[in-house]
Design a protein around this motif. Structure first.
Motif: not given
Lengths: 363, 351
Positions: A169, A183, A185-186, A189, A213, A215-217, B64-65, B271-272, B275, B295, B297, B299, B315
């Motif tokens: 992605g 970032s 998360g990127m 990945r 985080d 969501v990224m997880q 989130e952070s 979303l939070l 997840s 994909d 979603l 950041e 988002r």
């Protein structure tokens, strides 16, 4: 030198079906013991670890800090450095194409180099440490790809890098970026895409989503699952977050004080944890939707491996302990694919009150 | 909503009295930063945050952070002066002189940081670490009196037998024990408000629960007002009464915890929650969750140049034209719930 392993291994490996289904197994770990050599007594960070990993399976390894899970990872991938030394056991890797099995413990650096990336790769917790900060992403991919396929041209390697980034992605034009331009998360990945670059059969993941985080997880794990479905690699996924493993892994090994204390499918461990530690760990995660009740966690603290408790390492914190737990070390015994190392489940050792009542009453 | 039959730790406390102990009203904090080439830019860390902490109640701040949780905690603790808006302690606006609050403020508001390894002086024993606040804030003198107070503090955080801990250095303690010492030190000044900035995130899983139960006891027995900052919604649900969700420096939703988690009204909250790991989820839900196209979603945005309008709109699956241009106002949804989302503003206008 590649160590040849006789196909009819007669290890008395507690309860794994390794000896029979060599075809279906990608990794067989038997009696693995890793010690840290210090001035005093050696510290045993992994003790008698035995498990098999089936092809295409996600095996979760859960444990607290100091449970030996990171030591296990570095031993599996032979990335360990002194003072860690593998003092016993074997890690037999069985290639998919029916080639000779390799014992990773004794394999020569040359044999290991042939396996790395193409058969066995790793994703580390901190992608920033895993990626080279002064190389563009594409160059790092090309480097790995061309080392293992000498016929690949530079342009083709960069094109492949863009393809690989797209599978996780990240748009292909980011291949020209440096790691710091992405970032967190990127980056993580990208390092997963890099680990998959040469089509490995086994990917070892050491807390790959702990630094990102939720969501990224979720996005990263969804991608790992999707890629596994198309590429068919097996995963050893190490984390302290059992609640995550219960959703993600096919089977889970629970480690405590360097030993696997329970191993079973995710649903077995959630619905019917047999080891008091597993039960305590499961009950340490408050539910997101189920009715709330008071949870107590596990009293006490994890043991100091320099001075491990006698007998079962969990007995000082165990509410279900009984006579003999402080002297007898329980073995990992398998019943119906669900393995547990606890004397409550050993009919010859358990005391008169049935284990169901004593464990049930403990929580 | 799930009615708790067994008294769970977060059974609703006493009804909130009118004046909050500590309150942030429309607080904004911008930081000026310089890039390597000297260009100035402004990080909009917290924008228009409003929050009230009441005696004996726990508010969880989740996000989130980079969502501004910690900045808000530090504003409340008096470490930063707000760019605009005000912070009020028991109805009295807090004044700062040269970027600092008076020492008396810290007597009422204490903060516990995430890292118990970095927040205790490693050169001093537990005793010294606990005696300092007693001497500074309460003027406690005399060996016997100090010893008695230190022993009491250690007993309150369940570090017993106390004589085993009082002469230890921080490095001789485990992470959980250190965090208890940090909490004991915060309690030494007898604060009215305790701000916990991810107080359990660095602890081992099996001892997190004990820490949450300890915080709950401080709330019920001592009537502390607690702010619990976390990224772990499940632990927030366990401990708190109300939840406030932050995204990219703004508060997007708030209300009683069960309603917010079971029926999120802001797309980001949804979303939070979706997840977050939930072992209790059924196997089919799980497969659907991982199969869903994750994909797209995206950041969280940069806070130097946040998106126009609603900061979540790039988002958001429900983004409309108005979301791209105007920031949504706060919509009250009844029962103490509110959300900042145009979806709710529209439905209210239609009614």
């Amino acid at each position: 030198m590649v160590t040849q392993i006789m196909s009819d291994t007669d290890h008395d490996d507690a309860g794994t079906t390794a000896a029979r289904g060599a075809d279906g197994d990608v990794l067989r770990v038997t009696g693995l013991t890793v010690e840290y050599v210090t001035d005093g007594d050696p510290v045993r960070a992994c003790a008698d670890v035995t498990f098999t990993l089936r092809r295409g399976e996600i095996l979760g390894v859960a444990g607290e800090s100091g449970s030996g899970k990171s030591t296990l990872i570095t031993a599996l991938t032979r990335l360990q450095r002194p003072p860690a030394v593998t003092t016993a056991g074997s890690i037999v890797f069985q290639p998919r194409d029916g080639g000779a099995a390799v014992d990773l413990v004794t394999a020569s650096p040359r044999a290991l180099r042939a396996l790395r990336w193409t058969s066995l790769s790793i994703v580390l917790q901190s992608a920033m440490d895993a990626l080279n900060p002064v190389m563009r992403l594409g160059a790092q991919f090309a480097d790995a790809l061309r080392t293992h396929d000498r016929s690949l041209g530079n342009d083709a390697a960069w094109a492949r890098a863009a393809e690989l980034l797209a599978t996780v992605g990240i748009s292909g034009d980011r291949a020209r970026s440096y790691p710091h331009e992405l970032s967190g998360g990127m980056r993580q990945r990208a390092s997963i895409a890099l680990a998959l670059a040469c089509g490995p059969e086994l990917v070892v993941m050491d807390e790959p989503t702990t630094a990102v985080d939720v969501v990224m997880q979720r996005q990263i794990l969804a991608q790992v699952l999707r890629l596994r479905r198309t590429l068919g690699f097996a995963v050893v996924f190490v984390t302290h977050d059992l609640s995550l493993l219960l959703e993600l892994a096919d089977r889970i090994a629970i480690m405590y004080a360097g030993r696997i204390v329970e191993l079973g499918t995710a649903s077995e461990l959630y619905d019917d944890p047999r080891h008091p530690y597993t039960r305590g760990l499961r009950d340490s995660f408050p539910p997101l939707r189920a009715p709330l009740r008071r949870l107590t966690g596990i009293p006490g603290t994890p043991p100091d491996l320099r001075r491990p408790p006698s007998g079962c390492p969990f007995h000082p914190r165990c509410a279900a302990r009984f006579e003999g737990c402080d002297t007898h070390l329980p073995e990992l015994v398998t019943k119906g694919g669900h393995a547990v190392a606890c004397r409550l489940h050993d009919p010859t050792q358990r005391p008169q009150p049935a284990p169901g009542t004593s464990t049930g009453g403990a929580r | 909503m799930t009615a708790t039959t067994v008294p769970a730790p977060s059974a609703p406390g006493a009804p909130a009295p009118d004046t909050p102990v500590l309150e942030a009203v429309d607080v904004t904090k911008h930081f000026e930063v310089r890039s390597a080439v000297g260009a100035r830019s402004v990080v909009r860390a917290v924008e228009g945050a409003t929050l009230a902490l009441h005696r004996g109640r726990v508010v969880a701040l989740v996000g989130e952070s980079g969502s501004g949780k910690t900045t808000l905690a530090r504003l409340l603790a008096g470490f930063y002066a707000p760019t605009s808006g005000e912070i009020a302690l028991e109805g009295v606006t807090v004044r700062q002189r040269r970027g600092r609050v008076e020492r008396g403020y810290h007597k009422d508001v204490q903060i516990v940081f995430q890292d118990p390894f970095g927040s205790l002086n490693p050169l001093h024993r537990v005793r010294h670490n606990l005696e300092r606040p007693l001497k500074l804030h309460h003027g406690v003198r005399g060996r016997a009196e100090l010893d008695r107070r230190v022993r009491e503090l250690l007993e309150r955080v369940a570090l017993t037998p106390t004589e085993q801990f009082v002469d230890k250095f921080p490095h001789e303690l485990s992470g959980g024990q250190r965090q208890r010492v940090v909490i004991a030190r915060a309690l030494a000044v007898e604060p009215k408000v305790l701000l916990g900035d991810e107080p359990i995130s660095m602890l081992d899983v099996s001892i997190r629960l004990e820490m949450l139960n300890l915080l709950d006891r401080l709330r019920t027995e001592d009537g502390l007002a607690l702010l619990y900052i976390t990224h772990d919604i499940a632990s927030a649900r366990y401990l708190c009464d109300d939840i406030v969700v932050m995204y990219a420096g703004e508060m997007v939703e708030g209300g009683p915890k069960e309603q917010v988690i079971a029926d999120p009204q802001h797309p980001y909250t949804r979303l939070l929650v979706e997840s977050s790991p939930d072992p209790g989820r059924g196997a089919r839900d799980r497969a659907a969750l991982f199969d869903a196209d994750a994909d797209g979603l995206g950041e969280p945005p940069s806070l130097i140049d946040p998106p126009s309008g609603c900061r979540f709109h790039p988002r958001c699956p429900f983004a409309m034209d108005v979301c791209r241009t105007q920031a949504p106002p706060r919509t009250d949804l009844g029962d103490g719930r509110w959300a900042r989302c145009w979806l709710h503003q529209k439905t209210q206008e239609n009614e």
